[in-house]
Motif scaffolding. Sequence first.
Motif, PDB file in Angstrom:
ATOM      1  N   THR A  58       0.803  -1.226   0.000  1.00 34.42           N
ATOM      2  CA  THR A  58       0.000   0.000   0.000  1.00 34.42           C
ATOM      3  C   THR A  58       0.836   1.278   0.000  1.00 34.42           C
ATOM      4  O   THR A  58       0.274   2.370  -0.059  1.00 34.42           O
ATOM      5  N   ASP A  59       2.150   1.173   0.079  1.00 39.28           N
ATOM      6  CA  ASP A  59       2.980   2.361   0.260  1.00 39.28           C
ATOM      7  C   ASP A  59       4.352   2.091  -0.359  1.00 39.28           C
ATOM      8  O   ASP A  59       4.486   1.277  -1.260  1.00 39.28           O
ATOM      9  N   PHE A  60       5.379   2.750   0.156  1.00 37.60           N
ATOM     10  CA  PHE A  60       6.743   2.467  -0.278  1.00 37.60           C
ATOM     11  C   PHE A  60       7.693   2.672   0.898  1.00 37.60           C
ATOM     12  O   PHE A  60       7.367   3.345   1.879  1.00 37.60           O
ATOM     13  N   GLU A  61       8.879   2.082   0.776  1.00 35.43           N
ATOM     14  CA  GLU A  61       9.883   2.145   1.831  1.00 35.43           C
ATOM     15  C   GLU A  61      11.189   2.689   1.269  1.00 35.43           C
ATOM     16  O   GLU A  61      11.447   2.625   0.067  1.00 35.43           O
ATOM     17  N   VAL A  62      12.028   3.187   2.188  1.00 33.39           N
ATOM     18  CA  VAL A  62      13.343   3.689   1.842  1.00 33.39           C
ATOM     19  C   VAL A  62      14.380   2.914   2.651  1.00 33.39           C
ATOM     20  O   VAL A  62      14.120   2.482   3.778  1.00 33.39           O
ATOM     21  N   TYR A  63      15.540   2.738   2.065  1.00 31.24           N
ATOM     22  CA  TYR A  63      16.618   1.983   2.707  1.00 31.24           C
ATOM     23  C   TYR A  63      17.540   2.956   3.434  1.00 31.24           C
ATOM     24  O   TYR A  63      18.060   3.905   2.833  1.00 31.24           O
ATOM     25  N   VAL A  64      17.739   2.741   4.731  1.00 31.55           N
ATOM     26  CA  VAL A  64      18.639   3.595   5.508  1.00 31.55           C
ATOM     27  C   VAL A  64      19.663   2.724   6.227  1.00 31.55           C
ATOM     28  O   VAL A  64      19.418   1.557   6.547  1.00 31.55           O
TER      29      VAL A  64
END
Length: 277
Positions: free
Chosen positions: A45-51
Amino acid sequence: MTIDSAGFAAPAALVEHARRFQAEGGIPATPRVAATVLLLRPTDTDFEVYVIRRVAAMTFGGMYAFPGGGVDRSDSEAHLDWAGPAPTEWAGRLGVAPEAAQAVVCAAAREVFEEAGVLLAGPNRETVVGDVSGDDWEAARQDLEGRRLGFAALLADRRLTLRSDLLLPWSRWITPEFEPRRFDTYFFVALLPAGQRTRDVSGEADHTLWIRPADALTRAQAGELTMLPPTLVTLAQVAAAGDLAGVARAAAHRDAATPITPRLDLPADGEPRFVLG
């Protein structure tokens, strides 16, 4: 988390650096040109970022940031197959000469492979290489990281084309003047290629995670994740884009040439805070 004119709380170690620099009348170091990449991936349903969290011994140790690092001489001397906007077009977006623009884009692609094991290249101008986590790829990555192999040579050996079109320019930040090591960093966003996965491979991070940008901001506000203003502001910006299509639309109109330099306000009484502008 709201990003506004009130500024950002400053870690105690940086406040100490700034006070010492001010008291001693320090001379600012010349910033080193660098590149960093926000790797994004979709969820249901969304998106993620890699940290990643930098190891304590490194510059900005203990801080969560995005994969990236300084431009090397090999980046500016690279002769490689290139897909996407030409260096002359990149020069317009980044506000530098074509040779410097090519070096920044090469550094972004090289660093994300070195630090996250993700390769933004393919057999031709329309495709991206698949899984690059095998032993032979890892040996090549280690040779690249150890500067025993150049990025252009790695791609040429495997008959791959750099997909510069997979990198979208976002912003440019310069480290505050009081820091002993300073960077003039170009921020890019990129979608994690299908079939590839991030790996904690570089030894420069002691923790990594995929996280929704809004959740990262919430955890930073709660003190669970320590981040500097460029990371906080960029997370807020991509979160505000709504979805991955919105991020791509926003990137097309971003000013990635004009640098932003956080300033540390050190009041005689009151809490030191980073402010922008």
